[in-house]
Design an enzyme around this catalytic site. Structure first.
Site, PDB file in Angstrom:
ATOM      1  N   SER A   8     -12.179  56.835  50.254  1.00  0.00           N
ATOM      2  CA  SER A   8     -12.268  55.576  49.399  1.00  0.00           C
ATOM      3  C   SER A   8     -13.052  54.344  49.756  1.00  0.00           C
ATOM      4  CB  SER A   8     -11.094  55.470  48.710  1.00  0.00           C
ATOM      5  OG  SER A   8     -11.085  54.221  47.837  1.00  0.00           O
ATOM      6  N   HIS A  33     -15.390  58.491  47.216  1.00  0.00           N
ATOM      7  CA  HIS A  33     -14.379  58.101  46.035  1.00  0.00           C
ATOM      8  C   HIS A  33     -14.717  56.637  45.891  1.00  0.00           C
ATOM      9  CE1 HIS A  33     -10.633  58.493  43.811  1.00  0.00           C
ATOM     10  NE2 HIS A  33     -10.427  57.344  44.227  1.00  0.00           N
ATOM     11  N   ASP A  35     -13.702  53.425  43.511  1.00  0.00           N
ATOM     12  CA  ASP A  35     -12.634  52.849  42.654  1.00  0.00           C
ATOM     13  C   ASP A  35     -12.984  51.865  41.874  1.00  0.00           C
ATOM     14  OD1 ASP A  35     -10.168  54.499  43.475  1.00  0.00           O
ATOM     15  OD2 ASP A  35     -10.462  53.627  45.533  1.00  0.00           O
ATOM     16  N   MET A  37     -12.272  49.073  39.376  1.00  0.00           N
ATOM     17  CA  MET A  37     -10.994  48.091  38.889  1.00  0.00           C
ATOM     18  C   MET A  37     -11.378  47.059  37.874  1.00  0.00           C
ATOM     19  SD  MET A  37      -8.780  48.045  42.108  1.00  0.00           S
ATOM     20  CE  MET A  37      -8.393  49.511  42.980  1.00  0.00           C
ATOM     21  N   HIS A  66     -13.441  56.816  40.132  1.00  0.00           N
ATOM     22  CA  HIS A  66     -12.225  56.601  39.623  1.00  0.00           C
ATOM     23  C   HIS A  66     -11.866  55.448  38.912  1.00  0.00           C
ATOM     24  CE1 HIS A  66      -7.686  55.937  40.848  1.00  0.00           C
ATOM     25  NE2 HIS A  66      -7.780  56.291  39.486  1.00  0.00           N
ATOM     26  N   MET A  68     -10.337  52.873  37.060  1.00  0.00           N
ATOM     27  CA  MET A  68      -9.025  52.052  36.693  1.00  0.00           C
ATOM     28  C   MET A  68      -9.261  50.965  35.605  1.00  0.00           C
ATOM     29  SD  MET A  68      -7.543  52.599  40.370  1.00  0.00           S
ATOM     30  CE  MET A  68      -9.183  52.621  41.014  1.00  0.00           C
ATOM     31  N   MET A 137      -1.618  59.973  41.265  1.00  0.00           N
ATOM     32  CA  MET A 137      -1.584  58.813  42.285  1.00  0.00           C
ATOM     33  C   MET A 137      -0.305  58.739  43.049  1.00  0.00           C
ATOM     34  SD  MET A 137      -4.363  57.155  41.286  1.00  0.00           S
ATOM     35  CE  MET A 137      -4.009  55.619  42.351  1.00  0.00           C
ATOM     36  N   GLY A 142      -4.474  50.054  42.414  1.00  0.00           N
ATOM     37  CA  GLY A 142      -4.726  48.589  42.611  1.00  0.00           C
ATOM     38  C   GLY A 142      -5.305  48.129  43.979  1.00  0.00           C
ATOM     39  N   PHE A 143      -4.769  48.693  44.760  1.00  0.00           N
ATOM     40  CA  PHE A 143      -4.939  48.398  46.212  1.00  0.00           C
ATOM     41  C   PHE A 143      -4.995  49.594  47.235  1.00  0.00           C
ATOM     42  CE2 PHE A 143      -3.326  44.696  43.944  1.00  0.00           C
ATOM     43  CZ  PHE A 143      -4.331  43.901  44.503  1.00  0.00           C
ATOM     44  N   ASP A 175      -4.290  60.655  45.275  1.00  0.00           N
ATOM     45  CA  ASP A 175      -4.956  59.505  45.665  1.00  0.00           C
ATOM     46  C   ASP A 175      -3.849  58.581  45.821  1.00  0.00           C
ATOM     47  OD1 ASP A 175      -6.877  57.412  45.780  1.00  0.00           O
ATOM     48  OD2 ASP A 175      -7.167  57.098  43.670  1.00  0.00           O
ATOM     49  N   GLY A 197      -7.997  56.047  51.718  1.00  0.00           N
ATOM     50  CA  GLY A 197      -8.750  54.914  51.880  1.00  0.00           C
ATOM     51  C   GLY A 197      -8.450  54.194  53.433  1.00  0.00           C
TER      52      GLY A 197
HETATM   53  C1  DX5 Z   1      -5.838  52.668  44.567  1.00  0.00           C
HETATM   54  C2  DX5 Z   1      -7.211  53.365  44.944  1.00  0.00           C
HETATM   55  C3  DX5 Z   1      -6.926  54.587  45.834  1.00  0.00           C
HETATM   56  C4  DX5 Z   1      -6.928  53.872  46.953  1.00  0.00           C
HETATM   57  C5  DX5 Z   1      -6.274  54.632  48.268  1.00  0.00           C
HETATM   58  O1  DX5 Z   1      -5.740  52.101  43.508  1.00  0.00           O
HETATM   59  O2  DX5 Z   1      -7.235  54.373  43.668  1.00  0.00           O
HETATM   60  O3  DX5 Z   1      -8.168  55.311  45.805  1.00  0.00           O
HETATM   61  O4  DX5 Z   1      -8.211  53.279  47.761  1.00  0.00           O
HETATM   62  O5  DX5 Z   1      -6.356  53.983  49.408  1.00  0.00           O
HETATM   63  P1  DX5 Z   1      -5.164  54.563  50.605  1.00  0.00           P
HETATM   64  O6  DX5 Z   1      -5.667  55.978  50.821  1.00  0.00           O
HETATM   65  O7  DX5 Z   1      -5.341  53.400  51.597  1.00  0.00           O
HETATM   66  O8  DX5 Z   1      -3.870  54.336  49.801  1.00  0.00           O
HETATM   67 ZN    ZN Z   2      -8.725  55.917  43.673  1.00  0.00          ZN
END
Ligand code: DX5
Ligand code: ZN
Length: 217
Positions: A8, A33, A35, A37, A66, A68, A137, A142-143, A175, A197
């Site tokens: 990610s 990936h 993200d 947001m 993805h 969000m 998830m 978010g992070f 994820d 990520g």
């Molecule tokens: C969270 C994201 C994930 C995130 C994963 O909101 O959708 O894709 O980047 O990061 P790690 O693998 O560090 O949890």
């Molecule tokens: Zn994601």
């Protein structure tokens, strides 16, 4: 089904996204990936369709976008035009899940439904016939860098059982919160797209992390 690693870009350096994506491709990533947001569905902001289009120019592997964001139907077409090959949105963010999935599929893009940790996994069951993949998830979205929420692996197992019982070909994507220590149980439970990520980006040896996320070692 090939087990795929999807680093990610959220954990990359935002001042050089293209290079970061290319670095992960060289390390063996099967897809990147992305993200997205909106600061409303999740308490963080990232980027929009232009960033996806620009990352697309820097890699040959597919982009897994993805969303969000609330009302994903307002932006799905833009992200398809930007080059998303996998596109997921949250079941909690829309009342048009069916229309959105069909729109994405009809555009020739893999359609995914993402689900937050607190939402019962059964909520996605009525859409399985029209999904290409479900994003489970492992953290509250978010992070990156958050701890894997216990009970997530059981949700993968339950969904996998439902998919198999109907003879469907829906992939499961995990994820959030995956690490070199828990990726084995995640893959055993049935996840075939594994997002990493922090784990891939913060490692001095992303090749090794990606290989593990592909179930290789
Ligand atoms: C969270 C994201 C994930 C995130 C994963 O909101 O959708 O894709 O980047 O990061 P790690 O693998 O560090 O949890
Ligand atoms: Zn994601």
């Amino acid at each position: 089904m090939k087990i795929k690693a999807a680093p990610s870009i959220l954990s990359g350096d935002f001042s050089k996204m293209g290079e970061e994506a290319a670095r992960m491709e060289r390390a063996g990533a099967d897809m990147i990936h992305c993200d997205v947001m909106d600061g409303i569905f999740v308490p963080n902001l990232t980027f929009g369709p232009k960033m996806v289009a620009d990352i697309k120019k820097c890699v040959t592997v597919p982009l897994d976008v993805h969303l969000m964001i609330v009302k994903p139907e307002n932006y799905i077409e833009n992200f398809i035009k930007s080059g998303a090959e996998y596109l997921s949105f949250h079941i909690e963010a829309t009342d048009k899940a069916k229309d959105n999935l069909l729109f994405v599929k009809n555009a020739g893009v893999k359609a995914g439904l993402a689900i937050c940790p607190e939402t019962p996994i059964e909520r996605v069951y009525e859409y399985l016939e029209i999904c290409d993949f479900v994003v489970i998830m492992g953290v509250h979205p978010g992070f990156s860098g958050q701890k894997y929420i216990s009970g997530t692996t059981e949700r993968i197992t339950a969904l996998k059982k439902e998919i198999n019982s109907r003879g469907l070909n829906v992939e499961i994507e995990l994820d959030g919160g995956a690490t070199e220590s828990n990726i084995g149980e995640i893959i055993s439970a049935g996840s075939t797209i594994n997002v990493s990520g922090s784990c891939a980006f913060n490692s001095p040896n992303p090749e090794s992390v990606i290989a593990k996320f592909q179930g290789k070692r």
